[in-house]
Design a protein around this motif. Structure first.
Motif, PDB file in Angstrom:
ATOM      1  N   HIS A 274      34.142  -4.470 -27.966  1.00 57.60           N
ATOM      2  CA  HIS A 274      34.917  -5.717 -27.964  1.00 57.60           C
ATOM      3  C   HIS A 274      36.367  -5.391 -28.326  1.00 57.60           C
ATOM      4  CE1 HIS A 274      31.214  -8.331 -28.199  1.00 57.60           C
ATOM      5  NE2 HIS A 274      30.717  -7.186 -28.651  1.00 57.60           N
TER       6      HIS A 274
ATOM      7  N   GLN B  69      38.018  -7.309 -31.130  1.00 49.20           N
ATOM      8  CA  GLN B  69      37.545  -7.087 -32.503  1.00 49.20           C
ATOM      9  C   GLN B  69      38.136  -5.805 -33.092  1.00 49.20           C
ATOM     10  OE1 GLN B  69      33.208  -7.333 -32.516  1.00 49.20           O
ATOM     11  NE2 GLN B  69      33.254  -9.240 -31.365  1.00 49.20           N
TER      12      GLN B  69
ATOM     13  N   LEU C 256      24.350  -9.979 -38.377  1.00 47.84           N
ATOM     14  CA  LEU C 256      25.049 -10.388 -37.157  1.00 47.84           C
ATOM     15  C   LEU C 256      25.611 -11.819 -37.158  1.00 47.84           C
ATOM     16  CD1 LEU C 256      25.866  -9.902 -34.183  1.00 47.84           C
ATOM     17  CD2 LEU C 256      23.596 -10.699 -33.549  1.00 47.84           C
TER      18      LEU C 256
ATOM     19  N   TRP D 133      28.168 -12.559 -39.777  1.00 47.69           N
ATOM     20  CA  TRP D 133      29.358 -11.743 -39.512  1.00 47.69           C
ATOM     21  C   TRP D 133      30.213 -12.380 -38.404  1.00 47.69           C
ATOM     22  CZ3 TRP D 133      30.246  -8.600 -35.024  1.00 47.69           C
ATOM     23  CH2 TRP D 133      31.284  -7.679 -35.141  1.00 47.69           C
ATOM     24  N   LEU D 134      29.563 -12.873 -37.367  1.00 46.77           N
ATOM     25  CA  LEU D 134      30.301 -13.547 -36.284  1.00 46.77           C
ATOM     26  C   LEU D 134      31.047 -14.761 -36.840  1.00 46.77           C
ATOM     27  CD1 LEU D 134      27.701 -13.560 -33.337  1.00 46.77           C
ATOM     28  CD2 LEU D 134      29.768 -12.165 -33.501  1.00 46.77           C
TER      29      LEU D 134
ATOM     30  N   THR E  17      34.452 -12.768 -37.068  1.00 45.57           N
ATOM     31  CA  THR E  17      34.790 -12.452 -35.689  1.00 45.57           C
ATOM     32  C   THR E  17      35.468 -13.608 -34.952  1.00 45.57           C
ATOM     33  OG1 THR E  17      32.887 -11.027 -35.757  1.00 45.57           O
ATOM     34  CG2 THR E  17      33.781 -11.490 -33.592  1.00 45.57           C
TER      35      THR E  17
ATOM     36  N   ARG F  58      28.837 -14.496 -23.631  1.00 48.82           N
ATOM     37  CA  ARG F  58      28.795 -13.758 -24.896  1.00 48.82           C
ATOM     38  C   ARG F  58      27.365 -13.358 -25.250  1.00 48.82           C
ATOM     39  NH1 ARG F  58      32.596 -13.991 -29.104  1.00 48.82           N
ATOM     40  NH2 ARG F  58      31.994 -12.193 -30.308  1.00 48.82           N
ATOM     41  N   PHE F  59      26.487 -14.336 -25.348  1.00 50.95           N
ATOM     42  CA  PHE F  59      25.044 -14.127 -25.429  1.00 50.95           C
ATOM     43  C   PHE F  59      24.378 -15.477 -25.217  1.00 50.95           C
ATOM     44  CE2 PHE F  59      24.095 -14.211 -30.377  1.00 50.95           C
ATOM     45  CZ  PHE F  59      25.065 -15.172 -30.588  1.00 50.95           C
TER      46      PHE F  59
ATOM     47  N   HIS G 250      24.764  -9.580 -24.488  1.00 49.15           N
ATOM     48  CA  HIS G 250      23.959  -9.041 -25.590  1.00 49.15           C
ATOM     49  C   HIS G 250      22.513  -9.487 -25.412  1.00 49.15           C
ATOM     50  CE1 HIS G 250      28.054  -9.244 -27.343  1.00 49.15           C
ATOM     51  NE2 HIS G 250      27.698  -8.148 -27.980  1.00 49.15           N
TER      52      HIS G 250
ATOM     53  N   GLU H  98      19.138  -8.313 -30.228  1.00 46.06           N
ATOM     54  CA  GLU H  98      19.834  -7.424 -31.163  1.00 46.06           C
ATOM     55  C   GLU H  98      19.303  -7.608 -32.587  1.00 46.06           C
ATOM     56  OE1 GLU H  98      24.018  -8.264 -31.178  1.00 46.06           O
ATOM     57  OE2 GLU H  98      24.494  -6.697 -32.634  1.00 46.06           O
TER      58      GLU H  98
ATOM     59  N   HIS I 172      22.257  -3.463 -26.812  1.00 47.63           N
ATOM     60  CA  HIS I 172      21.209  -3.434 -27.854  1.00 47.63           C
ATOM     61  C   HIS I 172      19.787  -3.404 -27.302  1.00 47.63           C
ATOM     62  CE1 HIS I 172      24.650  -3.874 -30.351  1.00 47.63           C
ATOM     63  NE2 HIS I 172      24.921  -5.074 -29.869  1.00 47.63           N
TER      64      HIS I 172
ATOM     65  N   SER J 161      26.668   0.115 -34.813  1.00 51.64           N
ATOM     66  CA  SER J 161      26.597  -1.333 -34.966  1.00 51.64           C
ATOM     67  C   SER J 161      25.228  -1.746 -35.496  1.00 51.64           C
ATOM     68  CB  SER J 161      26.869  -1.988 -33.616  1.00 51.64           C
ATOM     69  OG  SER J 161      26.596  -3.360 -33.652  1.00 51.64           O
TER      70      SER J 161
ATOM     71  N   ASP K 286      30.349  -0.477 -29.656  1.00 58.72           N
ATOM     72  CA  ASP K 286      30.289  -1.874 -30.087  1.00 58.72           C
ATOM     73  C   ASP K 286      31.330  -2.193 -31.156  1.00 58.72           C
ATOM     74  OD1 ASP K 286      29.537  -4.516 -30.148  1.00 58.72           O
ATOM     75  OD2 ASP K 286      27.737  -4.216 -31.346  1.00 58.72           O
TER      76      ASP K 286
HETATM   77  N1  GUN Z   1      26.217 -11.054 -30.233  1.00 57.28           N
HETATM   78  C1  GUN Z   1      27.025 -12.048 -29.845  1.00 57.28           C
HETATM   79  N2  GUN Z   1      28.311 -11.751 -30.063  1.00 57.28           N
HETATM   80  C2  GUN Z   1      28.326 -10.523 -30.589  1.00 57.28           C
HETATM   81  C3  GUN Z   1      29.377  -9.658 -31.021  1.00 57.28           C
HETATM   82  O1  GUN Z   1      30.555  -9.970 -30.964  1.00 57.28           O
HETATM   83  N3  GUN Z   1      28.981  -8.448 -31.504  1.00 57.28           N
HETATM   84  C4  GUN Z   1      27.681  -8.065 -31.566  1.00 57.28           C
HETATM   85  N4  GUN Z   1      27.380  -6.860 -32.034  1.00 57.28           N
HETATM   86  N5  GUN Z   1      26.694  -8.867 -31.191  1.00 57.28           N
HETATM   87  C5  GUN Z   1      27.004 -10.076 -30.698  1.00 57.28           C
END
Ligand code: GUN
Ligand code: FE
Length: 420
Positions: free
Chosen positions: A69, A72, A84, A87-88, A92, A195-196, A222, A225, A262, A287, A313
């Motif tokens: 990313h 980031q 995760l 943290w987002l 993020t 994004r996911f 993603h 994960e 992942h 990661s 990552d």
């Molecule tokens: N899953 C959704 N967004 C992210 C991201 O920014 N980083 C990671 N590692 N997983 C995610």
């Protein structure tokens, strides 16, 4: 007219994961950016061509970072006690929002690109941010620098703070604008980037799948994960058979070339779908450790015949240098096999393969020095005090373990020197 480039040195690469190809003091001939052959003695037809003689240095394929990313990058090594989803939310999204500011984007992306290239990553599959303007800046910066990349404007239209989500319409319009602008580029091209699943509405996924098919574009996202993330996907998409199926039902899972980061907790059915659809998995060991996601059963996937590459990552991973990911993949596979002795740890050539030819699969014929492959290469100057004592395979391993950007003295992308 043919453009001929000839290098001399110690040539190392992996055609297959298990074995390092080693050519001591050989000539490598490149014609129009592609490898034409490797020779112990230069064939007479090339006799009058100039040779770049790298003496006793190593010549290896450039690294391919299959997942990172760019937005980031200023956050590397922060928030690393969170998992995760926390943290987002805590780190993020706030940072990614700032990429609406083009000047900020330019400053960060230039440093990002310089660092990638310095550390020998010559192809990368990159998430930018939701900002269309910011992503445009990233395309332009990478083009200027001469690196090969897929770049995705991130799409998200739900389940994130208001300041960062977009309407479905804006998300699609921004994406299509970038596709139209950059789809005919030679080295830096667009990729569809939800994004996911959790931050995507069904409508968004449907339209993104439509764009992938309409323009024949690759897809990245993603997958599987983190356990909380997987449970969340199950709640959000009860109609789907599993996480992978969420993407699959919207033409985002191998209907065009696809990279999923992942894939740690895939079930039997998902593994079969990954394999059947030729989806490439990006293993991101740093990661997975940092945000405590878990350990991918890499050997199991390799035994299944899945295609894998490595990702830094950034900034779930804290280091942009992909040789560190090679080392961490080996280390993590050793930890995994303590509890699963039926799965052998990864060897260094296998991990090196993942970081070159494995991930290179996304970019066509890259990541190897077989005939017809794009000549993406690094020249490595290792410790001159010790170089003479060790065999070439040991010297490569040593560079991977303890080397860094200071050991890389030349970089080529499709036969063009970059980064000087
Ligand atoms: N899953 C959704 N967004 C992210 C991201 O920014 N980083 C990671 N590692 N997983 C995610
Ligand atoms: Fe990621």
């Amino acid at each position: 007219m043919e453009k001929i480039l000839i290098l001399k040195g110690n040539i190392l690469f992996t055609k297959i994961p298990e074995r390092l190809e080693v050519y001591q003091h050989h000539y490598l001939v490149v014609i129009n950016g592609k490898v034409a052959g490797i020779y112990p003695v230069l064939p007479p037809k090339y006799e009058n061509c100039p040779v770049e003689d790298y003496g006793d240095r190593l010549i290896i394929p450039g690294f391919v970072d299959l997942h990172l990313h760019a937005a980031q990058f200023p956050q590397c090594g922060m928030g690393m006690t969170k998992q995760l989803l926390q943290w987002l939310n805590d780190y993020t999204f706030d940072l990614e929002k700032q990429f609406q500011d083009e000047n900020f984007a330019r400053e960060v992306y230039q440093r990002f690109a310089d660092q990638l290239i310095a550390h020998g990553t010559l192809r990368a599959c990159i998430f930018a941010s939701t900002s269309t303007k910011g992503t445009e800046v990233l395309f332009d910066v990478l083009k200027e620098k001469g690196i090969g990349a897929y770049v995705g404007k991130v799409n998200m239209d739900r389940n994130a703070p208001d300041f960062i989500i977009e309407t479905t319409e804006d998300s699609i319009a921004g994406t299509e604008y970038l596709i139209e602008k950059y789809r005919h580029e030679r080295l830096v091209k667009p990729i569809i980037t939800p994004r996911f699943a959790p931050t995507s509405s069904r409508e968004l996924l449907e339209q993104l799948g439509g764009l992938a098919l309409k323009y024949h574009l690759p897809v990245q996202s993603h997958l599987s994960e983190n356990r909380d993330e997987i449970n969340w996907v199950r709640q959000l998409f009860p109609e789907a058979r599993n996480y992978a199926d969420v993407y699959h039902r919207y033409a985002l899972f191998g209907q065009t070339p696809t990279v999923m980061a992942h894939g740690i907790y895939l079930d039997r059915e998902e593994i079969d779908l990954v394999k059947r659809n030729g989806v490439i998995l990006a293993h991101c060991p740093d990661s997975n450790l940092n945000v405590q996601s878990g350990i991918m059963p890499l050997r199991k996937y390799l035994n299944e015949g899945l295609t894998l590459g490595l990702g830094s990552d950034i900034a779930g991973g804290h280091k942009i240098a992909l040789n560190e990911a090679v080392v961490r993949a080996v280390q993590l596979s050793k930890l995994f096999s303590l509890d699963h002795p039926e799965y052998q740890p990864l060897s260094v050539p296998e991990a090196f393969y993942l970081a070159t030819k494995g991930g290179g699969a996304l970019f066509g014929r890259t990541g190897s020095f077989e005939e017809g492959y794009a000549f993406d290469a690094l020249v490595i100057e290792d410790d001159s005090l010790t170089a003479g004592r060790y065999c070439l395979a040991d010297r490569l391993e040593r560079f991977l373990y303890i080397g860094d950007d200071r050991n890389i003295c030349a970089r080529f992308v499709e036969g063009e020197k970059i980064g000087d």
